[in-house]
Write a protein that holds these residues in place. Structure first.
Motif, PDB file in Angstrom:
ATOM      1  N   ALA A  10      44.291  24.259  42.070  1.00  0.00           N
ATOM      2  CA  ALA A  10      44.919  25.440  41.478  1.00  0.00           C
ATOM      3  C   ALA A  10      44.161  26.733  41.802  1.00  0.00           C
ATOM      4  CB  ALA A  10      45.026  25.277  39.969  1.00  0.00           C
ATOM      5  N   LEU A  11      42.907  26.611  42.200  1.00  0.00           N
ATOM      6  CA  LEU A  11      42.106  27.815  42.462  1.00  0.00           C
ATOM      7  C   LEU A  11      41.814  28.049  43.937  1.00  0.00           C
ATOM      8  CD1 LEU A  11      39.480  27.772  39.562  1.00  0.00           C
ATOM      9  CD2 LEU A  11      41.613  29.048  39.728  1.00  0.00           C
ATOM     10  N   PHE A  56      37.770  25.123  28.382  1.00  0.00           N
ATOM     11  CA  PHE A  56      38.548  23.962  28.853  1.00  0.00           C
ATOM     12  C   PHE A  56      38.071  23.460  30.213  1.00  0.00           C
ATOM     13  CE2 PHE A  56      41.116  25.890  32.190  1.00  0.00           C
ATOM     14  CZ  PHE A  56      41.113  27.235  31.862  1.00  0.00           C
ATOM     15  N   ILE A  88      42.961  19.681  31.487  1.00  0.00           N
ATOM     16  CA  ILE A  88      44.374  19.866  31.167  1.00  0.00           C
ATOM     17  C   ILE A  88      44.860  18.810  30.195  1.00  0.00           C
ATOM     18  CG2 ILE A  88      46.703  19.611  32.135  1.00  0.00           C
ATOM     19  CD1 ILE A  88      45.596  22.270  32.670  1.00  0.00           C
TER      20      ILE A  88
ATOM     21  N   ASP B 215      49.316  31.584  31.939  1.00  0.00           N
ATOM     22  CA  ASP B 215      49.180  32.814  32.734  1.00  0.00           C
ATOM     23  C   ASP B 215      48.644  32.540  34.128  1.00  0.00           C
ATOM     24  OD1 ASP B 215      46.563  32.116  32.031  1.00  0.00           O
ATOM     25  OD2 ASP B 215      45.927  34.209  31.861  1.00  0.00           O
ATOM     26  N   SER B 216      48.198  31.314  34.376  1.00  0.00           N
ATOM     27  CA  SER B 216      47.530  31.022  35.645  1.00  0.00           C
ATOM     28  C   SER B 216      47.730  29.540  35.959  1.00  0.00           C
ATOM     29  CB  SER B 216      46.027  31.332  35.480  1.00  0.00           C
ATOM     30  OG  SER B 216      45.234  30.459  36.242  1.00  0.00           O
ATOM     31  N   PRO B 217      47.666  29.183  37.245  1.00  0.00           N
ATOM     32  CA  PRO B 217      47.763  27.757  37.569  1.00  0.00           C
ATOM     33  C   PRO B 217      46.581  26.966  37.004  1.00  0.00           C
ATOM     34  CG  PRO B 217      47.220  29.052  39.525  1.00  0.00           C
ATOM     35  CD  PRO B 217      47.578  30.024  38.443  1.00  0.00           C
ATOM     36  N   PHE B 218      45.489  27.649  36.702  1.00  0.00           N
ATOM     37  CA  PHE B 218      44.281  27.002  36.199  1.00  0.00           C
ATOM     38  C   PHE B 218      44.192  27.289  34.708  1.00  0.00           C
ATOM     39  CE2 PHE B 218      39.547  26.667  35.959  1.00  0.00           C
ATOM     40  CZ  PHE B 218      39.420  25.407  36.492  1.00  0.00           C
ATOM     41  N   HIS B 219      44.567  26.302  33.891  1.00  0.00           N
ATOM     42  CA  HIS B 219      44.657  26.557  32.450  1.00  0.00           C
ATOM     43  C   HIS B 219      44.317  25.301  31.669  1.00  0.00           C
ATOM     44  CE1 HIS B 219      48.434  24.298  31.958  1.00  0.00           C
ATOM     45  NE2 HIS B 219      48.698  24.693  33.197  1.00  0.00           N
ATOM     46  N   ARG B 248      47.398  33.279  27.953  1.00  0.00           N
ATOM     47  CA  ARG B 248      46.085  32.816  28.415  1.00  0.00           C
ATOM     48  C   ARG B 248      45.594  31.730  27.460  1.00  0.00           C
ATOM     49  NH1 ARG B 248      41.878  34.445  31.941  1.00  0.00           N
ATOM     50  NH2 ARG B 248      39.779  34.355  31.081  1.00  0.00           N
TER      51      ARG B 248
END
Lengths: 93, 323
Positions: A10-11, A56, A88, B215-219, B248
């Motif tokens: 994702a990053l 997280f 997640i 808000d982001s793909p990384f959550h 967020r």
């Protein structure tokens, strides 16, 4: 010391689409800071407004959660692998 | 003369079946966080599997049985980050189906224990690939052995969103006596949002429907999907929402803690995201009746690190005024 940081999928777009990045550093904190010097867009995704690693996110050094070693002060040796894993599905215990 | 045993056979059976308990959840009023009493939320942990996912899982299984696609001896297969898996495992156990679930290896140990307690088989996938890795694994397993599995495919199965068109939507309409002005929900498979929104619009096209994504793909918002960077569910219609909000992760965490301290409600994380969006709408619409849906309770998330923070430590809900 050069460690390899694995970038979560994702990053990767914030790290020139790389799956991993070789970074210098004596401990996890220094290594992450050097990663952010190369790829500054990662900062908001990894740190909260108070400059702490977002709660997280689990960081592993050679498959070991750094919360259970010396956290960001955990020493890094040449060839170590650092993983950044979003919890997640709840988070590791 | 009729013996008691004969009489019992002639009378309707006593008690309720497990699946008859799915749905008809309470609509809570959040009077402390929104003193005007215009913020209402479906408490989906009142379902027997303790989450909203019972509704979709049961409709998927029931419709497959009716259509003859799920028969005794077959195994139910799907990808799930947790609650749908619990619903499948619970219903599968009660109806005699083996259940096989693909999920990221980062799933909490408590979640794994619940699934194993119901007898489900777990296939753990690369956590770095999140729920997409689990979806790809389930597809691969189904392709390799299509006769063995009923692939429930919660992300593409229309009986997912239809469950909400047929139950959750009508419940909300009746429980608000048709006075609802706004519906806001988080997106995972998008089944809840699609089904409820379509039903409410069919009753009153003026009802505003608002979707919430990370808000982001990384959550860290369990069960929620950032659509732009994910495998998009087949039935997700991006044109349905009147408005799209993003949240967020830390804001959702803060709302979870606020709800526990100020309303006495122990919420799950996606419920915190839903609450953030609902409070924004309440502040913007002083005359509105805002309804959201809390997918599950906080019981499964007690190992999260944010519970160690005080409210003062946590990210302020900037941009959102608490009425």
């Amino acid at each position: 010391m050069t460690a390899r940081i694995e970038i979560p999928s994702a990053l990767q777009k914030f790290a020139n689409n790389q799956m991993d990045v070789e970074v210098e550093g004596h401990n996890v904190q220094e290594t992450l800071e050097n990663l952010l010097k190369q790829h500054s867009q990662l900062r908001d995704h990894l740190y909260d407004e108070k400059g702490r690693i977002r709660s997280f996110i689990n960081i592993y050094l050679n498959d070991e959660d750094i919360r259970y070693t010396d956290n960001l002060d955990t020493k890094v040796k040449a060839g170590d692998v650092i993983q950044i894993v979003p919890s997640i599905a709840g988070g590791q215990q | 003369m009729t013996t008691p045993a004969q009489a019992a056979q002639e009378l309707p059976p006593l008690g309720q079946t497990l699946t008859s308990l799915i749905g008809n959840t309470p609509l809570l009023r959040l009077a402390h966080l929104c003193p005007a009493g215009r913020l209402l939320a479906k408490a989906e942990w009142y379902n027997p599997g303790q989450s909203v996912k019972d509704r979709a899982a049961w409709n998927i299984i029931h419709q497959a049985e009716v259509a003859g696609r799920l028969k005794p001896g077959m195994e139910l297969l799907d990808a799930t980050s947790g609650n749908t898996g619990i619903a499948y495992a619970m219903i599968g156990a009660s109806r005699g189906y083996k259940v096989t679930l693909c999920m990221p290896a980062s799933v909490t140990p408590s979640r794994v224990k619940i699934l194993k307690a119901y007898g489900a088989e777990l296939i753990l996938t690369d956590p770095a690939l999140s729920s997409d890795g689990a979806i790809l694994k389930a597809r691969e397993m189904y392709r390799a052995d299509p006769d063995r599995f009923f692939y429930a495919d919660q992300y593409s199965n229309d009986n997912n969103w239809r469950a909400h068109f047929q139950s959750t939507g009508p419940e909300i309409w009746q429980q608000t006596e048709g006075r609802i002005t706004h519906f806001v929900a988080t997106l995972g498979t998008s089944g809840t949002f699609m089904g409820v929104s379509r039903y409410l619009k069919s009753r009153n096209p003026a009802v505003q429907v608002v979707e919430i994504q990370p808000d982001s793909p990384f959550h860290g918002l369990e069960g929620m999907k950032h659509m732009e960077s994910s495998i998009v569910p087949a039935f997700y219609d991006p044109a349905l929402a009147d408005r799209k909000m993003t949240v967020r992760t830390e804001r959702a965490y803060r709302r979870v803690v606020e709800a526990s301290r100020r309303e006495g409600l122990l919420l799950g994380i996606s419920s915190g995201a839903a609450l953030e969006g609902a409070l924004t709408l309440c502040a913007e619409n002083p005359q509105g009746v805002v309804v959201t849906l809390f997918p599950d309770s906080g019981v499964k998330y007690l190992s999260e690190h944010f519970w160690n923070d005080t409210l003062e430590d946590m990210t302020p809900p900037s941009g959102t005024k608490t009425p």
